[in-house]
Design a protein around this motif. Structure first.
Motif, mmCIF file in Angstrom:
data_model
loop_
_atom_site.group_PDB
_atom_site.id
_atom_site.type_symbol
_atom_site.label_atom_id
_atom_site.label_comp_id
_atom_site.label_asym_id
_atom_site.label_seq_id
_atom_site.Cartn_x
_atom_site.Cartn_y
_atom_site.Cartn_z
ATOM 1 N N SER A 71 -87.089 23.992 42.550
ATOM 2 C CA SER A 71 -88.267 23.528 43.012
ATOM 3 C C SER A 71 -89.096 25.216 42.718
ATOM 4 O O SER A 71 -88.552 26.034 43.919
ATOM 5 C CB SER A 71 -88.802 23.295 44.242
ATOM 6 O OG SER A 71 -88.155 21.731 44.210
ATOM 7 N N GLU A 72 -90.346 24.819 42.613
ATOM 8 C CA GLU A 72 -90.865 26.310 42.549
ATOM 9 C C GLU A 72 -92.836 25.741 42.692
ATOM 10 O O GLU A 72 -93.404 24.210 42.663
ATOM 11 C CB GLU A 72 -91.316 27.095 41.340
ATOM 12 C CG GLU A 72 -89.722 27.967 40.404
ATOM 13 C CD GLU A 72 -90.331 27.807 39.564
ATOM 14 O OE1 GLU A 72 -91.099 28.342 38.796
ATOM 15 O OE2 GLU A 72 -88.873 28.971 39.173
ATOM 16 N N SER A 73 -93.467 26.267 43.837
ATOM 17 C CA SER A 73 -94.665 25.957 44.194
ATOM 18 C C SER A 73 -95.919 27.066 43.142
ATOM 19 O O SER A 73 -95.185 28.217 42.445
ATOM 20 C CB SER A 73 -94.638 25.743 44.828
ATOM 21 O OG SER A 73 -94.843 27.707 45.743
ATOM 22 N N SER A 81 -100.958 25.515 48.595
ATOM 23 C CA SER A 81 -99.791 25.490 47.186
ATOM 24 C C SER A 81 -99.317 23.978 46.879
ATOM 25 O O SER A 81 -99.418 23.457 47.325
ATOM 26 C CB SER A 81 -98.802 25.404 48.698
ATOM 27 O OG SER A 81 -97.270 26.723 48.206
ATOM 28 N N HIS A 83 -97.084 21.926 44.071
ATOM 29 C CA HIS A 83 -95.890 22.002 43.137
ATOM 30 C C HIS A 83 -96.078 22.507 41.621
ATOM 31 O O HIS A 83 -96.410 21.235 41.051
ATOM 32 C CB HIS A 83 -95.021 20.491 43.013
ATOM 33 C CG HIS A 83 -94.676 20.030 44.145
ATOM 34 N ND1 HIS A 83 -92.863 20.233 44.972
ATOM 35 C CD2 HIS A 83 -95.343 18.877 45.562
ATOM 36 C CE1 HIS A 83 -93.051 19.780 45.899
ATOM 37 N NE2 HIS A 83 -94.472 18.945 46.391
ATOM 38 N N SER A 87 -91.434 21.035 38.394
ATOM 39 C CA SER A 87 -90.665 20.802 39.197
ATOM 40 C C SER A 87 -91.218 19.628 38.954
ATOM 41 O O SER A 87 -90.255 18.831 39.603
ATOM 42 C CB SER A 87 -91.108 21.490 40.532
ATOM 43 O OG SER A 87 -91.216 23.305 40.713
ATOM 44 N N LEU A 88 -92.063 19.158 39.151
ATOM 45 C CA LEU A 88 -92.128 17.450 38.801
ATOM 46 C C LEU A 88 -91.500 17.195 37.837
ATOM 47 O O LEU A 88 -91.510 15.684 38.157
ATOM 48 C CB LEU A 88 -93.793 17.607 38.483
ATOM 49 C CG LEU A 88 -94.644 17.991 40.120
ATOM 50 C CD1 LEU A 88 -96.461 17.699 39.424
ATOM 51 C CD2 LEU A 88 -94.366 16.885 41.115
ATOM 52 N N TYR A 91 -88.107 15.964 39.528
ATOM 53 C CA TYR A 91 -88.006 14.769 40.799
ATOM 54 C C TYR A 91 -87.478 14.194 39.692
ATOM 55 O O TYR A 91 -87.599 13.017 40.733
ATOM 56 C CB TYR A 91 -89.101 15.253 40.980
ATOM 57 C CG TYR A 91 -89.854 16.521 41.749
ATOM 58 C CD1 TYR A 91 -88.345 16.728 42.062
ATOM 59 C CD2 TYR A 91 -91.027 16.884 42.180
ATOM 60 C CE1 TYR A 91 -88.965 18.518 43.142
ATOM 61 C CE2 TYR A 91 -91.253 17.930 43.378
ATOM 62 C CZ TYR A 91 -90.552 18.740 42.930
ATOM 63 O OH TYR A 91 -90.599 20.165 44.096
ATOM 64 N N ASN A 112 -99.097 15.909 42.631
ATOM 65 C CA ASN A 112 -99.894 17.156 43.454
ATOM 66 C C ASN A 112 -101.598 16.314 44.043
ATOM 67 O O ASN A 112 -101.634 15.412 43.362
ATOM 68 C CB ASN A 112 -99.991 18.262 43.046
ATOM 69 C CG ASN A 112 -98.891 19.004 43.066
ATOM 70 O OD1 ASN A 112 -98.130 19.320 43.883
ATOM 71 N ND2 ASN A 112 -98.925 19.914 41.592
ATOM 72 N N TRP A 136 -88.488 17.983 47.421
ATOM 73 C CA TRP A 136 -87.955 19.634 47.869
ATOM 74 C C TRP A 136 -86.639 20.066 46.627
ATOM 75 O O TRP A 136 -85.700 19.631 47.933
ATOM 76 C CB TRP A 136 -88.573 20.750 48.572
ATOM 77 C CG TRP A 136 -88.452 22.481 48.286
ATOM 78 C CD1 TRP A 136 -87.570 23.315 48.384
ATOM 79 C CD2 TRP A 136 -89.361 23.080 47.831
ATOM 80 N NE1 TRP A 136 -88.183 24.040 47.766
ATOM 81 C CE2 TRP A 136 -89.102 24.517 47.094
ATOM 82 C CE3 TRP A 136 -90.955 22.326 46.781
ATOM 83 C CZ2 TRP A 136 -90.010 25.583 46.990
ATOM 84 C CZ3 TRP A 136 -91.705 23.707 46.351
ATOM 85 C CH2 TRP A 136 -91.443 25.046 46.761
#
Length: 235
Positions: A71-73, A81, A83, A87-88, A91, A112, A136
């Protein structure tokens, strides 16, 4: 014969006393019921999702082999911060792999939340309303180190989001779990972690271990609890 009866004033006084007592005790009873309901939902989710995760591993290998990326933000215009969009999508892949092993659930992609908006798109939602509201992933870490976590996730037992607004404090109906290669494990199973995050109210999501082990949410009512000595307010 002389008849004995209550006067209207006596009846009204009695009803008034009953009303006062009910007003004083009812909120406590309602809160206790809600807490016990929360405990039941946490334990149920842990059991259901752990079994599903075990089946997914048996059929697909450990999580680090599922082809998922860490995952990255990103930071938005408000300095929050969030997602990353990629990354979404990861998921969604995770939930798709888990789906065959979960029954009677609904699914909404995680997203988000906007600033000040407590609504979320959820992951899996059980029939009782308990939902995954945060995820995460760190599969690269557990691929390198078998004892490292592959990620973690957060559930909400009342179907609402992660945070209180506007304080952005984690709500006391949110509970966190760790994803390891071979199992799911609740946060907060040791005294140090429990006292620092849960008992002090710094992060209620770390109360998962306590709730599962001791079957109560008494950490909301007294500050001298311990895994090793006192496991409820009144003993």
């Amino acid at each position: 014969m002389k008849k004995i009866a209550f006067t209207m004033a006596e009846v009204l006084i009695t009803l008034g006393i009953i009303g006062v007592v009910a007003a004083m005790t009812l909120p406590t009873l309602v809160n206790k019921y809600k807490e016990q309901e929360t405990v039941t939902r946490v334990k149920k989710f842990y059991s259901v999702f752990s079994q599903a995760y075990t089946m997914a591993i048996l059929q697909n290998g450990t999580l680090d082999t599922w082809g998922l990326q860490d995952s990255e933000s990103v930071i938005d215009d408000n300095g929050l911060s969030l997602h990353a969009e990629e990354s979404l999508k990861e998921y969604d892949k995770f939930f798709k792999i888990m789906k065959p092993y979960l029954k009677k659930i609904t699914y909404k992609p995680l997203k988000n939340a906007k600033l000040g908006d407590p609504s979320y798109g959820y992951g899996y939602v059980l029939a009782d309303g308990t939902a995954i509201v945060g995820l995460w992933l760190t599969p690269s870490k557990c691929a390198e180190n078998p004892k490292a976590a592959c990620g973690d996730f957060y559930i909400s037992t009342d179907g609402k989001g992660l945070y209180e607004y506007p304080s952005l404090k984690v709500r006391n109906r949110v509970f966190a779990f760790i994803l390891y290669k071979d199992r799911i494990f609740p946060y907060g199973t040791g005294d140090a972690s429990f006292k620092e995050y849960c008992l002090k109210g710094n992060n209620y999501s770390r109360c998962s271990g306590w709730v599962i082990a001791n079957g109560n949410m008494d950490y909301l009512h007294c500050s001298d609890l311990s895994f090793t000595s006192k496991t409820k307010c009144k003993q």
